[in-house]
Design a protein around this motif. Structure first.
Motif, PDB file in Angstrom:
ATOM      1  N   GLY A 160      53.171  44.401  12.911  1.00 20.31           N
ATOM      2  CA  GLY A 160      53.588  45.173  14.070  1.00 20.31           C
ATOM      3  C   GLY A 160      54.504  44.333  14.944  1.00 20.31           C
ATOM      4  N   ARG A 161      55.423  44.995  15.663  1.00 19.84           N
ATOM      5  CA  ARG A 161      56.393  44.232  16.452  1.00 19.84           C
ATOM      6  C   ARG A 161      55.790  43.697  17.738  1.00 19.84           C
ATOM      7  N   SER A 162      54.851  44.418  18.329  1.00 19.73           N
ATOM      8  CA  SER A 162      54.347  44.024  19.645  1.00 19.73           C
ATOM      9  C   SER A 162      53.648  42.671  19.662  1.00 19.73           C
ATOM     10  N   PRO A 163      52.878  42.322  18.637  1.00 22.75           N
ATOM     11  CA  PRO A 163      52.282  40.976  18.659  1.00 22.75           C
ATOM     12  C   PRO A 163      53.327  39.865  18.683  1.00 22.75           C
ATOM     13  N   LEU A 164      54.462  40.100  18.036  1.00 23.19           N
ATOM     14  CA  LEU A 164      55.543  39.115  18.059  1.00 23.19           C
ATOM     15  C   LEU A 164      56.148  39.012  19.448  1.00 23.19           C
ATOM     16  N   GLU A 165      56.299  40.152  20.107  1.00 24.92           N
ATOM     17  CA  GLU A 165      56.801  40.150  21.476  1.00 24.92           C
ATOM     18  C   GLU A 165      55.804  39.491  22.423  1.00 24.92           C
ATOM     19  N   ALA A 166      54.519  39.724  22.172  1.00 29.68           N
ATOM     20  CA  ALA A 166      53.480  39.103  23.003  1.00 29.68           C
ATOM     21  C   ALA A 166      53.557  37.581  22.911  1.00 29.68           C
ATOM     22  N   ALA A 167      53.828  37.080  21.722  1.00 32.36           N
ATOM     23  CA  ALA A 167      53.953  35.622  21.551  1.00 32.36           C
ATOM     24  C   ALA A 167      55.105  35.081  22.389  1.00 32.36           C
ATOM     25  N   SER A 168      56.201  35.844  22.469  1.00 29.66           N
ATOM     26  CA  SER A 168      57.347  35.406  23.255  1.00 29.66           C
ATOM     27  C   SER A 168      57.012  35.344  24.741  1.00 29.66           C
ATOM     28  N   ILE A 169      56.247  36.319  25.220  1.00 27.73           N
ATOM     29  CA  ILE A 169      55.882  36.349  26.634  1.00 27.73           C
ATOM     30  C   ILE A 169      54.904  35.229  26.971  1.00 27.73           C
ATOM     31  N   GLY A 170      54.215  34.708  25.961  1.00 25.30           N
ATOM     32  CA  GLY A 170      53.239  33.645  26.177  1.00 25.30           C
ATOM     33  C   GLY A 170      51.813  34.131  26.229  1.00 25.30           C
ATOM     34  N   ILE A 171      51.577  35.339  25.708  1.00 27.56           N
ATOM     35  CA  ILE A 171      50.227  35.899  25.690  1.00 27.56           C
ATOM     36  C   ILE A 171      49.449  35.290  24.531  1.00 27.56           C
ATOM     37  N   ASP A 172      48.287  34.763  24.825  1.00 26.73           N
ATOM     38  CA  ASP A 172      47.428  34.154  23.808  1.00 26.73           C
ATOM     39  C   ASP A 172      46.464  35.225  23.293  1.00 26.73           C
ATOM     40  N   MET A 173      46.831  35.855  22.192  1.00 24.53           N
ATOM     41  CA  MET A 173      46.013  36.934  21.640  1.00 24.53           C
ATOM     42  C   MET A 173      44.846  36.391  20.830  1.00 24.53           C
ATOM     43  N   SER A 174      43.712  37.055  20.921  1.00 22.21           N
ATOM     44  CA  SER A 174      42.604  36.767  20.015  1.00 22.21           C
ATOM     45  C   SER A 174      42.793  37.594  18.746  1.00 22.21           C
ATOM     46  N   ASP A 175      41.986  37.307  17.734  1.00 23.68           N
ATOM     47  CA  ASP A 175      42.125  38.017  16.464  1.00 23.68           C
ATOM     48  C   ASP A 175      41.740  39.493  16.574  1.00 23.68           C
ATOM     49  N   THR A 176      40.992  39.856  17.623  1.00 23.51           N
ATOM     50  CA  THR A 176      40.577  41.255  17.773  1.00 23.51           C
ATOM     51  C   THR A 176      41.422  42.013  18.795  1.00 23.51           C
ATOM     52  N   ASP A 177      42.367  41.320  19.444  1.00 24.84           N
ATOM     53  CA  ASP A 177      43.271  42.000  20.375  1.00 24.84           C
ATOM     54  C   ASP A 177      44.305  42.817  19.603  1.00 24.84           C
ATOM     55  N   VAL A 178      44.749  43.900  20.216  1.00 21.91           N
ATOM     56  CA  VAL A 178      45.862  44.679  19.678  1.00 21.91           C
ATOM     57  C   VAL A 178      46.955  44.744  20.739  1.00 21.91           C
ATOM     58  N   ALA A 179      48.173  44.420  20.339  1.00 22.53           N
ATOM     59  CA  ALA A 179      49.321  44.483  21.241  1.00 22.53           C
ATOM     60  C   ALA A 179      50.094  45.769  20.989  1.00 22.53           C
ATOM     61  N   PHE A 180      50.624  46.350  22.061  1.00 24.51           N
ATOM     62  CA  PHE A 180      51.463  47.541  21.994  1.00 24.51           C
ATOM     63  C   PHE A 180      52.754  47.257  22.755  1.00 24.51           C
ATOM     64  N   ARG A 181      53.881  47.754  22.248  1.00 25.80           N
ATOM     65  CA  ARG A 181      55.112  47.737  23.040  1.00 25.80           C
ATOM     66  C   ARG A 181      54.977  48.817  24.114  1.00 25.80           C
ATOM     67  N   CYS A 182      55.356  48.474  25.315  1.00 29.67           N
ATOM     68  CA  CYS A 182      55.363  49.414  26.431  1.00 29.67           C
ATOM     69  C   CYS A 182      56.784  49.499  26.983  1.00 29.67           C
ATOM     70  N   ASN A 183      57.539  50.477  26.526  1.00 27.84           N
ATOM     71  CA  ASN A 183      58.846  50.738  27.136  1.00 27.84           C
ATOM     72  C   ASN A 183      58.648  51.407  28.487  1.00 27.84           C
ATOM     73  N   ILE A 184      59.600  51.222  29.387  1.00 28.89           N
ATOM     74  CA  ILE A 184      59.699  52.116  30.526  1.00 28.89           C
ATOM     75  C   ILE A 184      60.972  52.926  30.310  1.00 28.89           C
ATOM     76  N   VAL A 185      60.812  54.245  30.252  1.00 28.59           N
ATOM     77  CA  VAL A 185      61.855  55.143  29.781  1.00 28.59           C
ATOM     78  C   VAL A 185      62.239  56.145  30.870  1.00 28.59           C
ATOM     79  N   THR A 186      63.292  56.875  30.606  1.00 24.89           N
ATOM     80  CA  THR A 186      63.704  57.967  31.479  1.00 24.89           C
ATOM     81  C   THR A 186      63.418  59.291  30.789  1.00 24.89           C
ATOM     82  N   LEU A 187      62.541  60.085  31.405  1.00 25.89           N
ATOM     83  CA  LEU A 187      62.286  61.448  30.941  1.00 25.89           C
ATOM     84  C   LEU A 187      62.989  62.417  31.888  1.00 25.89           C
TER      85      LEU A 187
END
Length: 404
Positions: free
Chosen positions: A74-101
């Protein structure tokens, strides 16, 4: 030997009627890259394996030398690593866009107008993400600010079996058909829906509307995955390297592979990025002893998502003029042999404004094996196909690049 891989994100395209049946790469004035092509090798490479969505996560893993079928979580765990988030093996990362509806009525009847909220600034986005975290964050869910419109949500002891759609795939389409699906996905849907009420009234968006800018009026959650386990890039190729990109995903891949991540002031991920600054950063890293640079430029991809044909062509010309030209000039001045690989990570055709999985052209130049100039060669889809050279996997091209 020095090595540089330049990824012109989303540069690949299809023939376009307005360009006389040519592609943006065939139309753009990219004399420096084409000069490398004339004295080097051109060909075609498939960067995304069959059955995997043609996202930048799979494509850039492949170009960096990793088989997405093995390493993509998944792409979000890779992005989390860039931000410096230390994920555990049971964490799930999600991409959160802020969009225009855009539109009236129920949330489901709104239309996805802009996946990037007008390329909102990181400073504005940070205020919005803090408001989102204050509203929805708890002991299990936390939101983290990334860059511009790209942010991260971490769910402790989370699940990944949801059907979530990238917002750039559904531009101009109604939300209704693309809401989160799967057992337990209601919490994602509810946050997205409630965020519209929250963010529409936020002072940041009130100011943006007053300025005629797209408001970042909803979060959009997608791209879930668990902590990645990439093997060491150095162990794989015995080369010290660094990544240069404005995109958290690319930084994250590099960090997980053990590469140095280099930030460039003014690098935005759009056509308004600091092209010259990226070239200067690459040159400085070589001067500081790095053997390899993975230099990623998002601008062609963002222009494609916006349907901006002239912007896509201009971004390619800026890459050629402000990055490739100066870097080549520096490398030649050192007298040391070098290899230079230029390619898109994937297609992002203007006609569909999203990613496509077709093979893309590449140029591979080796200063120690320079051939007599062949005017038929160039960095474009037609010349690449005519060469007859094809790599079935991106990582095989990368292996060849380092080992040939």
């Amino acid at each position: 030997m020095k090595y540089l891989i330049l990824v012109a994100d989303g540069a690949g395209d299809e023939p376009i009627k307005e360009l006389g049946g040519k592609t943006p790469l065939e139309t753009a004035n990219i004399k420096n890259i084409n000069q490398l092509a004339k004295k080097g090798t051109v060909g075609v490479v498939s960067t995304v394996p069959e059955g995997i969505a043609p996202g930048s996560d799979a494509a850039n893993l492949s170009v960096m030398g990793y088989d997405p079928r093995v390493y993509l979580t998944g792409r979000s765990p890779l992005e989390a690593a860039s931000i410096g988030i230390d994920m555990s093996d049971t964490d799930v990362a999600f991409r959160c866009n802020i969009v225009t509806l855009q539109g009236e009525g129920a949330y489901e009847d709104l239309t996805v107008l802009d996946h990037s909220a007008g390329d909102i600034t990181t400073e504005e986005a940070d205020e919005l993400i803090k408001a989102v975290n204050e509203k929805f964050g708890n002991e299990l869910i936390q939101f983290y600010t990334g860059v511009s419109y790209r942010h991260c949500m971490i769910v402790k002891n989370g699940e990944t079996d949801y059907v979530l759609t990238p917002p750039h795939d559904i531009l101009t389409k109604k939300v209704r058909e693309y809401m989160p699906k799967g057992e337990g996905a209601d919490f994602i849907y509810n946050m997205m829906k409630e965020s519209y009420e929250l963010l529409s009234k936020h002072p940041v968006n009130i100011r943006r509307v007053e300025k005629g800018l797209n408001p970042a009026n909803s979060i959009w959650i997608w791209g879930q995955g668990k902590k990645p386990q990439l093997s060491s890039f150095y162990d794989k190729y015995q080369i010290k390297g660094a990544t240069i990109s404005a995109v958290d995903l690319i930084k994250g891949i590099g960090i997980c592979a053990g590469l140095k991540s280099v930030d460039v002031e003014g690098a935005t991920g759009t056509i308004h990025t600091n092209f010259s600054g990226k070239a200067e950063a690459a040159i400085q890293q070589f001067k500081d002893g790095m053997d390899f640079i993975y230099l990623h430029v998002e601008a062609p991809d963002e222009c494609s998502h916006q349907g901006d044909l002239s912007g896509k062509i201009s971004s390619l010309e800026l890459i050629d003029e402000k990055i490739v030209g100066p870097v080549i000039e520096y490398l030649r001045s050192t007298g040391e042999a070098f290899r230079f690989l230029v390619l898109p990570d994937h297609q992002t055709p203007i006609s569909i404004r999203t990613h496509a999985g077709k093979p893309v052209p590449f140029v591979l130049y080796d200063s120690s094996k320079e051939t007599e100039a062949d005017e038929s060669k160039g960095f474009n889809e037609t010349a690449a196909a005519a060469s007859g050279l094809f790599f079935g996997n991106g990582y095989e091209l990368t292996d060849y690049f380092f080992g040939c």
